[in-house]
Design a protein around this motif. Structure first.
Motif, PDB file in Angstrom:
ATOM      1  N   ASP A   1       1.139  -1.269  -0.176  1.00  0.00           N
ATOM      2  CA  ASP A   1      -0.140   0.145  -0.186  1.00  0.00           C
ATOM      3  C   ASP A   1       0.986   1.001   0.179  1.00  0.00           C
ATOM      4  O   ASP A   1       2.505   1.285  -0.039  1.00  0.00           O
ATOM      5  N   THR A   2       0.422   2.236  -0.155  1.00  0.00           N
ATOM      6  CA  THR A   2       1.331   3.351   0.098  1.00  0.00           C
ATOM      7  C   THR A   2       0.432   5.001   0.583  1.00  0.00           C
ATOM      8  O   THR A   2      -0.767   4.439   0.495  1.00  0.00           O
ATOM      9  N   TRP A   3       0.575   5.775   0.746  1.00  0.00           N
ATOM     10  CA  TRP A   3       0.188   6.773   0.705  1.00  0.00           C
ATOM     11  C   TRP A   3       0.441   8.308   0.439  1.00  0.00           C
ATOM     12  O   TRP A   3       1.735   8.274  -0.675  1.00  0.00           O
ATOM     13  N   ASP A   4      -0.729   9.518   0.033  1.00  0.00           N
ATOM     14  CA  ASP A   4       0.083  10.159  -0.067  1.00  0.00           C
ATOM     15  C   ASP A   4       0.438  11.324   1.306  1.00  0.00           C
ATOM     16  O   ASP A   4       0.971  11.087   2.634  1.00  0.00           O
ATOM     17  N   PRO A   5       1.636  12.070   0.545  1.00  0.00           N
ATOM     18  CA  PRO A   5       3.033  12.857   0.825  1.00  0.00           C
ATOM     19  C   PRO A   5       2.487  13.609   2.494  1.00  0.00           C
ATOM     20  O   PRO A   5       2.985  13.577   3.364  1.00  0.00           O
ATOM     21  N   GLN A   6       1.045  13.826   2.705  1.00  0.00           N
ATOM     22  CA  GLN A   6       0.838  14.724   3.261  1.00  0.00           C
ATOM     23  C   GLN A   6      -0.160  13.903   4.631  1.00  0.00           C
ATOM     24  O   GLN A   6      -0.628  14.461   5.289  1.00  0.00           O
ATOM     25  N   PHE A   7      -0.523  12.531   4.465  1.00  0.00           N
ATOM     26  CA  PHE A   7      -0.594  11.389   5.875  1.00  0.00           C
ATOM     27  C   PHE A   7      -0.527  11.880   6.804  1.00  0.00           C
ATOM     28  O   PHE A   7      -0.980  12.182   7.840  1.00  0.00           O
ATOM     29  N   LEU A   8       1.040  11.216   7.456  1.00  0.00           N
ATOM     30  CA  LEU A   8       1.565  11.860   8.766  1.00  0.00           C
ATOM     31  C   LEU A   8       0.544  13.006   9.016  1.00  0.00           C
ATOM     32  O   LEU A   8       1.100  13.614   9.959  1.00  0.00           O
ATOM     33  N   ALA A   9       1.207  13.898   8.124  1.00  0.00           N
ATOM     34  CA  ALA A   9       1.253  15.344   8.703  1.00  0.00           C
ATOM     35  C   ALA A   9      -0.348  15.360   9.047  1.00  0.00           C
ATOM     36  O   ALA A   9      -0.753  16.374  10.474  1.00  0.00           O
ATOM     37  N   ALA A  10      -0.879  15.472   8.430  1.00  0.00           N
ATOM     38  CA  ALA A  10      -2.420  15.571   8.618  1.00  0.00           C
ATOM     39  C   ALA A  10      -3.185  14.623   9.657  1.00  0.00           C
ATOM     40  O   ALA A  10      -3.887  15.328  10.899  1.00  0.00           O
ATOM     41  N   THR A  11      -2.748  13.743   9.799  1.00  0.00           N
ATOM     42  CA  THR A  11      -3.162  12.687  10.875  1.00  0.00           C
ATOM     43  C   THR A  11      -3.116  12.639  12.215  1.00  0.00           C
ATOM     44  O   THR A  11      -2.995  13.240  13.483  1.00  0.00           O
ATOM     45  N   ALA A  12      -1.511  13.031  12.412  1.00  0.00           N
ATOM     46  CA  ALA A  12      -0.677  13.822  13.672  1.00  0.00           C
ATOM     47  C   ALA A  12      -1.122  14.870  14.168  1.00  0.00           C
ATOM     48  O   ALA A  12      -1.794  15.020  15.055  1.00  0.00           O
ATOM     49  N   ALA A  13      -1.642  15.695  13.342  1.00  0.00           N
ATOM     50  CA  ALA A  13      -2.353  17.758  13.402  1.00  0.00           C
ATOM     51  C   ALA A  13      -3.813  16.997  14.302  1.00  0.00           C
ATOM     52  O   ALA A  13      -4.068  17.816  14.968  1.00  0.00           O
ATOM     53  N   PHE A  14      -3.988  16.529  13.185  1.00  0.00           N
ATOM     54  CA  PHE A  14      -5.494  15.510  13.880  1.00  0.00           C
ATOM     55  C   PHE A  14      -5.456  15.593  15.417  1.00  0.00           C
ATOM     56  O   PHE A  14      -6.215  15.911  16.287  1.00  0.00           O
ATOM     57  N   LEU A  15      -4.738  14.033  16.119  1.00  0.00           N
ATOM     58  CA  LEU A  15      -4.621  13.779  17.228  1.00  0.00           C
ATOM     59  C   LEU A  15      -4.137  14.891  18.067  1.00  0.00           C
ATOM     60  O   LEU A  15      -4.105  14.767  19.648  1.00  0.00           O
ATOM     61  N   ASP A  16      -3.170  15.867  17.700  1.00  0.00           N
ATOM     62  CA  ASP A  16      -2.896  16.977  18.105  1.00  0.00           C
ATOM     63  C   ASP A  16      -3.600  17.343  18.776  1.00  0.00           C
ATOM     64  O   ASP A  16      -3.671  18.133  20.382  1.00  0.00           O
TER      65      ASP A  16
END
Length: 312
Positions: A112-127
């Motif tokens: 599987d793969t990610w968009d380059p913003q996946f970790l940034a967007a999801t980590a920011a949400f949990l922040d």
């Protein structure tokens, strides 16, 4: 059971020097074409505070180490785990969890793969959303075929773009998101336990059910995860979804029955009752849809479709 490319002492020293915010877990076995693509997906993330843990579940260690070396040259922090023999997908995940340290976890399977913003967007949400135990993004489905050492994409289509909230009752019917789209807090594991190593398939669905029974999962409504499908591939490059379809059908019943027996033994209304009622409701919904088809396209053609469904 397994060995790592770092000793326990080296690993402990690294953890004390830097505890990554996220651990990204990739399970693999003799799929270097996929693993190289996964490396590109991980290395292109704009968010960089993570450790990539590659679990080689009984495959060629040299191939995995060569890719790990390439990833380190891309300035990634990489840890490798080599199981002498295959322990299965859920055991592989647990190996990585036990031998790493982080606030957040995510499973990035090798295909599987990610968009380059996946970790940034999801980590920011949990922040900003402390009430949620995890978060998913929308997912695109990618149909592809393997041609030698190349992967040819046939089409990319929306997979779950209608997902706005994650409901336990809907998860009881069917798994509504793939692991590639799910970032979650490690602390929740203390409440729900680890991945179930007795399940050769459907381990992610079982984990998602137990997770939702304890904590809520938020949604970032952006298609930042890519769920790759190879319907015609078998063997090492096959999808477990297609290559082991009969196993999925068998374990769907085994898991639902096991959960229901547990509820009966404990005299309570729990996940077992929920997943079995949800299955019945889902079947009735399909029947209603087929009856609508009978009315829409005509009795003869519609009854043929209905007959095929009832004969499954």
């Amino acid at each position: 059971m397994f060995h790592r490319s770092q000793s326990l002492t080296e690993s402990a020293a690294m953890a004390s020097a830097h505890r990554a915010r996220v651990v990204v877990i990739t399970r693999t076995k003799n799929r270097p074409v996929m693993l190289r693509r996964a490396m590109a997906s991980v290395s292109h993330q704009s968010f960089r505070d993570f450790t990539w843990v590659i679990v080689n579940d009984g495959g060629d260690a040299e191939e995995v180490e060569a890719i790990a070396t390439s990833a380190r040259q891309e300035q990634l922090e990489v840890q490798t785990i080599h199981n002498a023999q295959s322990l299965g997908m859920e055991a592989a995940s647990n190996c990585a969890i036990r031998t790493s340290d982080s606030e957040l976890l995510v499973i990035h399977d090798d295909d599987d793969t990610w968009d380059p913003q996946f970790l940034a967007a999801t980590a920011a949400f949990l922040d900003t959303e402390s009430a949620y135990g995890g978060v998913v993004t929308h997912t695109n489905r990618v149909d592809e075929v393997i041609e030698g050492d190349l992967i040819r994409v046939i089409r990319t289509t929306p997979w779950n773009h209608d997902l706005m909230s994650v409901y336990l009752i809907e998860m009881a019917q069917v798994n509504s998101f793939p692991p590639i789209s799910f970032l979650f807090r490690r602390s929740v594991l203390a409440e729900i336990g680890m991945f179930d190593e007795s399940l050769p398939v459907l381990g992610d669905w079982d984990f998602h059910l137990r997770f939702l029974a304890a904590r809520d999962i938020g949604v970032v409504p952006r298609p930042l995860a890519f769920y790759h499908h190879r319907e015609t591939s078998t063997g090492v490059y096959g999808n477990s979804l297609y290559d082991g379809i009969s196993k999925h059908i068998r374990y769907d019943a085994l898991l639902r029955n096991r959960l229901l027996r547990r509820d009966l033994e404990e005299g309570r209304l729990g996940l077992g009752v929920l997943v079995n009622l949800a299955r019945t409701h889902n079947g009735l919904s399909m029947l209603e849809m087929l009856m609508h088809t009978v009315r829409r396209i005509g009795m003869k053609t519609g009854l043929l479709k209905l007959g095929r469904w009832l004969a499954r």
